[in-house]
Write an enzyme that holds these catalytic residues in place. Structure first.
Site, PDB file in Angstrom:
ATOM      1  N   HIS A 188     -17.549  18.642 -24.684  1.00 41.35           N
ATOM      2  CA  HIS A 188     -18.737  18.521 -25.527  1.00 41.35           C
ATOM      3  C   HIS A 188     -18.602  17.414 -26.571  1.00 41.35           C
ATOM      4  CE1 HIS A 188     -22.616  19.579 -27.086  1.00 41.35           C
ATOM      5  NE2 HIS A 188     -22.110  19.485 -28.283  1.00 41.35           N
TER       6      HIS A 188
ATOM      7  N   TYR B  90     -20.550  13.333 -28.007  1.00 38.40           N
ATOM      8  CA  TYR B  90     -20.735  12.719 -29.332  1.00 38.40           C
ATOM      9  C   TYR B  90     -19.916  11.445 -29.479  1.00 38.40           C
ATOM     10  CZ  TYR B  90     -23.562  16.623 -30.603  1.00 38.40           C
ATOM     11  OH  TYR B  90     -24.591  17.526 -30.623  1.00 38.40           O
TER      12      TYR B  90
ATOM     13  N   HIS C  60     -30.824  16.381 -17.637  1.00 34.17           N
ATOM     14  CA  HIS C  60     -30.562  16.304 -19.078  1.00 34.17           C
ATOM     15  C   HIS C  60     -29.487  15.268 -19.381  1.00 34.17           C
ATOM     16  CE1 HIS C  60     -29.491  17.518 -23.166  1.00 34.17           C
ATOM     17  NE2 HIS C  60     -28.240  17.641 -22.752  1.00 34.17           N
ATOM     18  N   PHE C  61     -28.443  15.271 -18.579  1.00 33.31           N
ATOM     19  CA  PHE C  61     -27.323  14.353 -18.760  1.00 33.31           C
ATOM     20  C   PHE C  61     -27.800  12.898 -18.654  1.00 33.31           C
ATOM     21  CE2 PHE C  61     -22.966  12.886 -17.406  1.00 33.31           C
ATOM     22  CZ  PHE C  61     -22.314  13.352 -18.524  1.00 33.31           C
ATOM     23  N   HIS C  62     -28.699  12.658 -17.685  1.00 28.38           N
ATOM     24  CA  HIS C  62     -29.210  11.300 -17.512  1.00 28.38           C
ATOM     25  C   HIS C  62     -30.189  10.906 -18.613  1.00 28.38           C
ATOM     26  CE1 HIS C  62     -27.396  11.674 -13.518  1.00 28.38           C
ATOM     27  NE2 HIS C  62     -27.484  10.355 -13.438  1.00 28.38           N
TER      28      HIS C  62
ATOM     29  N   ARG D 134     -27.152  21.736  -8.595  1.00 20.88           N
ATOM     30  CA  ARG D 134     -26.500  20.465  -8.901  1.00 20.88           C
ATOM     31  C   ARG D 134     -25.229  20.350  -8.071  1.00 20.88           C
ATOM     32  NH1 ARG D 134     -23.449  21.180 -14.745  1.00 20.88           N
ATOM     33  NH2 ARG D 134     -23.243  18.958 -14.469  1.00 20.88           N
ATOM     34  N   ARG D 135     -24.689  19.131  -8.016  1.00 25.59           N
ATOM     35  CA  ARG D 135     -23.396  18.852  -7.373  1.00 25.59           C
ATOM     36  C   ARG D 135     -23.429  19.005  -5.855  1.00 25.59           C
ATOM     37  NH1 ARG D 135     -21.267  22.622 -11.476  1.00 25.59           N
ATOM     38  NH2 ARG D 135     -20.368  21.488 -13.226  1.00 25.59           N
TER      39      ARG D 135
END
Length: 551
Positions: free
Chosen positions: A222, A226, A373-375, A438-439
């Site tokens: 996580h 950041y 979300h990651f993208h 996913r994956r």
């Protein structure tokens, strides 16, 4: 006021550009693997030469999520500290050691993936097992980044020693915060790799504690987000205002926001493990609460940045409520690319709240919503800001100019990237809500009842991925032009000044012992008891399980 800025020597520029070269090679390779993924998932394409889907998935995640980001960030941050506090020849030499250690580690990990010995995905979850060289390579990348971090710490220490009683330059302070966070967070994955994965992959240990390894990964995983995001914040706070003719809204607010991000970014890894047994729900709840605390510095950042924009417009005579918006430099790619990244962070942050909320997370966990979300966050907010930085950083380092033609190409590239990502990420979010996993490759669930529902969204992802790859090719072309072929000239290194009537920055904001101490206390509070429970009560370790499944 802004402190004296240092000029770069040729030695410095070569070091910083070396990190950029690896960054953009990684962008091309990782982007190509992402394009192939979307083709496979569309159900319209089969990989040639017996290439395994999970090999390209692992390359895509590791090269873009770990290699590209880490090399860009360290090169960029070296330049920030070199410009604001200076760097000695000895520090440059150690910087080169950092670069080569990271590069050797990257090559080791990449080769093991490409030869099919490490198709364990970006998260490399046990009990999937890779070749030992993969884990050793990752360890070298982390060690190299630590060497860079300690060079950064030394740079600021030397400057502070020569400027007793003065506050450190804002950007130097921000880099130091980010690298402190990185060192503390990466201890988790370093312990996981060195103590658990390497002995297990070499055969010295027969089993591995799966829950412990996953917990150590997310202790790191996580704050890794950041680590990507804070350099974008640095540009938003202290560089973008220069392009709008503004000033830094508040030095104190910027420092406080970074301190809060340091404290609340690390002790929150359990919110990635909400569906996993073996972790007491009370501790999951506590870490979810701590996760939501990062909303505060995020809102502070939005307030500060748009405050800088509005103040610049008012200073130029725009008096209507939103008249200052028209005055923003929309035709300057150095502003537009990061600005679109800022806008993307609004839905991205909202999605992050959903992911960290226990009941809503149960709906989207392990669906392709998470990938979308990651993208939206990493691949839009962060990467577009990195592209915006590239347009002025690379020509500054190579003594070339961002010509009007290259600026126009950059604007086209930015819109191509935005359109491609809206299509791809948007379809991922929708398919995720419909239960799309996913994956997984298309072939693994091609006979399922829901395929007819999912297939249109998967085709949309392939369309979006194709548009994005066009954007990647254009960005790599622009990088090559700025590095080698653009006209010789001088490109400014844009650092905004502080507002002249700003409140004096309190000295306690630079009390490193206080803020690092609070951060460590929060980590110990959030992890000590759960980690003891995991080590005492985990089931017997899992045996080796070589990827891919079923082969």
């Amino acid at each position: 006021m802004t402190s004296k800025l240092f000029s770069f020597s040729k030695k410095e520029s070569r070091l910083y550009m070396s990190f950029m070269y690896v960054t953009f090679i990684s962008l091309f390779i990782g982007g190509l693997m992402g394009l192939l993924q979307t083709f496979v998932r569309s159900g319209k394409y089969t990989l040639p030469f017996g290439i395994d889907y999970y090999t390209i998935l692992t390359v895509h995640g590791v090269i873009l999520g770990l290699v590209l980001t880490t090399f860009f960030i360290i090169g960029f941050q070296f330049s920030l500290l070199g410009k604001t506090v200076g760097i000695s020849d000895k520090q440059i030499m150690v910087g080169w050691i950092s670069f080569w250690v990271m590069l050797i580690g990257t090559v080791m990990a990449s080769i093991t993936i490409l030869v099919g010995q490490a198709s364990v995905l970006y998260t490399f979850y046990a009990p999937l097992r890779a070749h030992p060289a993969f884990y050793i390579g990752l360890a070298l990348v982390i060690v190299g980044s630590w060497i860079a971090a300690f060079v950064n710490f030394r740079q600021l220490y030397v400057w502070k020693k020569a400027h007793k009683g003065e506050k450190s330059p804002l950007l130097a302070f921000m880099v130091t915060i980010n690298m402190i966070m990185w060192v503390i967070a990466s201890l988790g994955v370093a312990v996981s790799v060195l103590v658990l994965f390497i002995p297990w992959s070499l055969g010295y240990a027969e089993t591995i504690n799966v829950l412990l390894s996953r917990t150590l990964f997310w202790y790191f995983g996580h704050p890794l987000v950041y680590f990507w995001l804070l350099p974008a914040y640095m540009a938003w706070y202290a560089i973008i205002p220069k392009f709008v003719g503004g000033k830094i809204f508040s030095d104190s607010l910027a420092r406080l926001a970074f301190i809060l991000l340091l404290m609340f970014s690390i002790p929150v890894g359990f919110h990635h493990q909400l569906t996993e047994p073996g972790i007491d729900p009370t501790w999951k709840f506590i870490q979810v609460v701590l996760t939501f605390m990062v909303v505060i510095p995020s809102l502070m950042t939005a307030f500060s940045i748009f405050g800088s924009f509005e103040a610049a417009g008012r200073r130029k005579g725009f008096t209507s409520l939103f008249g200052w918006i028209k005055n923003l430099p929309w035709k300057d790619v150095r502003f537009l690319a990061p600005f679109i990244g800022m806008v993307a962070f609004i839905p991205g942050g909202a999605g992050g709240i959903i992911n960290a909320s226990h009941q809503m997370n149960a709906l989207v966990h392990n669906t392709i919503w998470i990938t979308g979300h990651f993208h939206l966050t990493a691949a839009t907010t962060v990467i577009l800001t990195f592209f915006g930085i590239t347009y002025w950083l690379v020509p500054h380092l190579t003594s070339r100019r961002l010509t009007p033609k290259l600026n126009k190409l950059g604007l086209i590239q930015t819109w191509i990237w935005t359109i491609g990502m809206v299509i791809m990420s948007g379809s991922m979010h929708i398919q995720g809500l419909l239960g799309g996993p996913r994956r997984s490759s298309f072939s693994e669930y091609a006979g399922g009842e829901q395929v007819a529902t999912w297939i249109n969204y998967q085709i949309a992802q392939a369309v979006g991925g194709t548009i994005l790859f066009v954007g990647i090719i254009l960005m790599v072309y622009i990088f090559i032009q700025l590095s080698f072929f653009a006209p010789k000239g001088v490109e400014e290194y844009p650092i905004a000044e502080e507002e002249p009537d700003a409140e004096k920055t309190p000295k306690f904001l630079e009390n490193w012992y206080l803020w690092i101490g609070i951060t460590i206390a929060l980590i110990l509070f959030a992890y000590t008891i759960p980690m003891i429970d995991i080590m005492k009560h985990s089931p017997p370790g899992s045996p080796p399980f070589d990827w891919p499944i079923g082969k």
